[in-house]
Design a protein around this motif. Structure first.
Motif, PDB file in Angstrom:
ATOM      1  N   SER A  35       0.846  -1.194   0.000  1.00  0.00           N
ATOM      2  CA  SER A  35       0.000   0.000   0.000  1.00  0.00           C
ATOM      3  C   SER A  35       0.884   1.246   0.000  1.00  0.00           C
ATOM      4  O   SER A  35       1.667   1.453   0.921  1.00  0.00           O
ATOM      5  N   SER A  91     -10.132  -6.071  -2.652  1.00  0.00           N
ATOM      6  CA  SER A  91     -10.828  -5.129  -3.515  1.00  0.00           C
ATOM      7  C   SER A  91     -12.335  -5.215  -3.303  1.00  0.00           C
ATOM      8  O   SER A  91     -12.848  -6.238  -2.846  1.00  0.00           O
ATOM      9  N   TYR A 133     -11.265  -6.176 -12.980  1.00  0.00           N
ATOM     10  CA  TYR A 133     -10.234  -5.182 -13.274  1.00  0.00           C
ATOM     11  C   TYR A 133     -10.101  -5.120 -14.799  1.00  0.00           C
ATOM     12  O   TYR A 133      -9.914  -6.148 -15.446  1.00  0.00           O
ATOM     13  N   ASP A 184      -8.284   1.659  -4.308  1.00  0.00           N
ATOM     14  CA  ASP A 184      -8.048   0.676  -5.365  1.00  0.00           C
ATOM     15  C   ASP A 184      -7.548   1.363  -6.643  1.00  0.00           C
ATOM     16  O   ASP A 184      -6.580   0.932  -7.274  1.00  0.00           O
ATOM     17  N   GLU A 233      -1.989  -2.665  -9.933  1.00  0.00           N
ATOM     18  CA  GLU A 233      -2.414  -2.272 -11.287  1.00  0.00           C
ATOM     19  C   GLU A 233      -1.345  -2.534 -12.352  1.00  0.00           C
ATOM     20  O   GLU A 233      -1.656  -3.024 -13.448  1.00  0.00           O
TER      21      GLU A 233
END
Length: 257
Positions: free
Chosen positions: A40, A51, A56, A87, A94
Motif C-alpha cells: 500500500s 478489492s 479489473y 483501489d 495495477e
C-alpha cells in the motif's frame, strides 16, 4: 513449476524488459488462479485489504476477481476492504494486470485473479498471513505475483545510504540490493527482517516479500522442495552524485521441484 514471481511495479519504459524475465516463467497451461500481493503506497494499513470490485479492466481484456477465494479470505477476519478510491490510486497491483493478461492470453477465459493489498505488517502478522497463504501457494495451479521495487535512492526518497568502498553511488546501491536479493534467495524471513533493520533499504514491497517468505517457510517445514532465484536486475538511472536519484528493479521466480 513456477509458483511465484517477485516483480517490480514501475513505468514500463523503465522496467518492462526487467519484468519480462519474471513473466516468461509463467505457464498459462497450468495457472488458473493468480494472487497479486502489492504494498500500500497511499493509505495506512496495518492488515491486508481486498478489492470491492468484481472486474479489473486492462487494455487487453478484463480480469475477473475470484469471489470464491475472496469469500474464504474474508471469513478469516484478517482482511479489510479497500475503498474504490484506494483501489484506483494504488499502482502496485495495477501495473501487473497487463503483464498478467499478456502472459495468460492463450487461456484468457480460464483463470481468475486474487488482488491483495498488503499493509505495514508486523513480523508476527507477516507470519500469520504467510501461514494463511501457504495452502494456496502449495497448489500448482495457483501463481503468486509479489509486487516490489528495490532501492529508492536520493533526496526525494529521503534515503542516501552510500558505501564508498563499492565505488560510484550506483555500484553501492547495486551491492546493497544484491545483498537483500541473495537473502531472499535463501528463503529466510528472519534474515530478511534483520537486513531491513540494519540497512533500512527502501524496498517498497518488503511486507509482501515477508509474507511470501513466511508462506514458503511453512511449506518447507512440511517437506516441500522450493528454490528462488532472481533473473534480472536494473536501475532507472545510474546515480553518481548526491543530486541524483534512482529506483532499482528486480525480477525473480520461485520454482517448486
Amino acid at each position: 513449476i513456477c509458483s511465484c514471481v517477485v516483480c517490480l511495479h514501475a513505468g514500463y519504459t523503465y522496467c518492462g524488459s526487467c519484468a519480462a524475465h519474471a513473466y516468461k516463467q509463467v505457464d498459462p497451461n497450468i495457472t488458473r488462479k493468480i494472487f497479486i500481493l502489492g504494498p500500500s503506497h497511499h493509505v495506512p494499513l496495518s492488515r491486508c485489504a481486498l478489492s470491492s470490485v468484481d472486474i479489473y479492466r486492462t487494455p487487453l481484456y478484463d480480469l475477473r476477481i475470484d469471489q470464491k477465494i475472496y469469500g474464504e479470505l474474508w471469513k478469516t477476519g484478517m482482511f479489510e476492504r479497500m475503498s474504490l478510491q484506494t483501489d484506483e490510486d494504488e499502482h502496485s497491483i495495477e501495473m501487473h494486470l497487463p503483464y498478467t493478461a499478456k502472459a495468460m492470453e492463450s487461456h484468457k477465459d480460464e483463470f481468475t485473479i486474487i488482488p491483495v493489498l498488503v499493509g505495514a505488517l508486523s513480523e508476527s502478522k507477516e507470519q500469520e498471513f504467510g501461514k494463511l497463504f501457504s495452502k494456496y501457494l502449495a497448489d500448482p495451479s495457483n501463481l503468486f505475483v509479489v509486487s516490489s521495487d528495490f532501492c529508492h535512492w536520493g533526496q526525494r526518497f529521503r534515503y542516501s545510504y552510500y558505501d564508498e568502498s563499492q565505488g560510484e553511488i550506483y555500484r553501492s546501491i547495486e551491492h546493497l540490493d544484491k545483498m537483500g536479493m541473495s537473502i531472499i534467495e535463501q528463503l529466510d524471513p528472519v534474515s530478511f527482517s534483520n537486513y531491513l533493520k540494519k540497512y533500512h533499504n527502501t524496498i517498497c514491497g518488503r511486507h509482501p516479500i515477508g509474507v511470501l517468505l513466511n508462506a514458503i517457510n511453512e511449506l518447507q517445514k512440511n517437506g516441500m522442495n522450493m528454490s528462488f532465484s532472481f533473473l534480472n536486475y536494473a536501475q532507472s538511472s545510474q546515480c553518481r552524485n548526491w543530486q541524483d536519484s534512482s529506483v532499482s528493479y528486480a525480477a525473480g521466480a520461485l520454482m517448486v521441484h
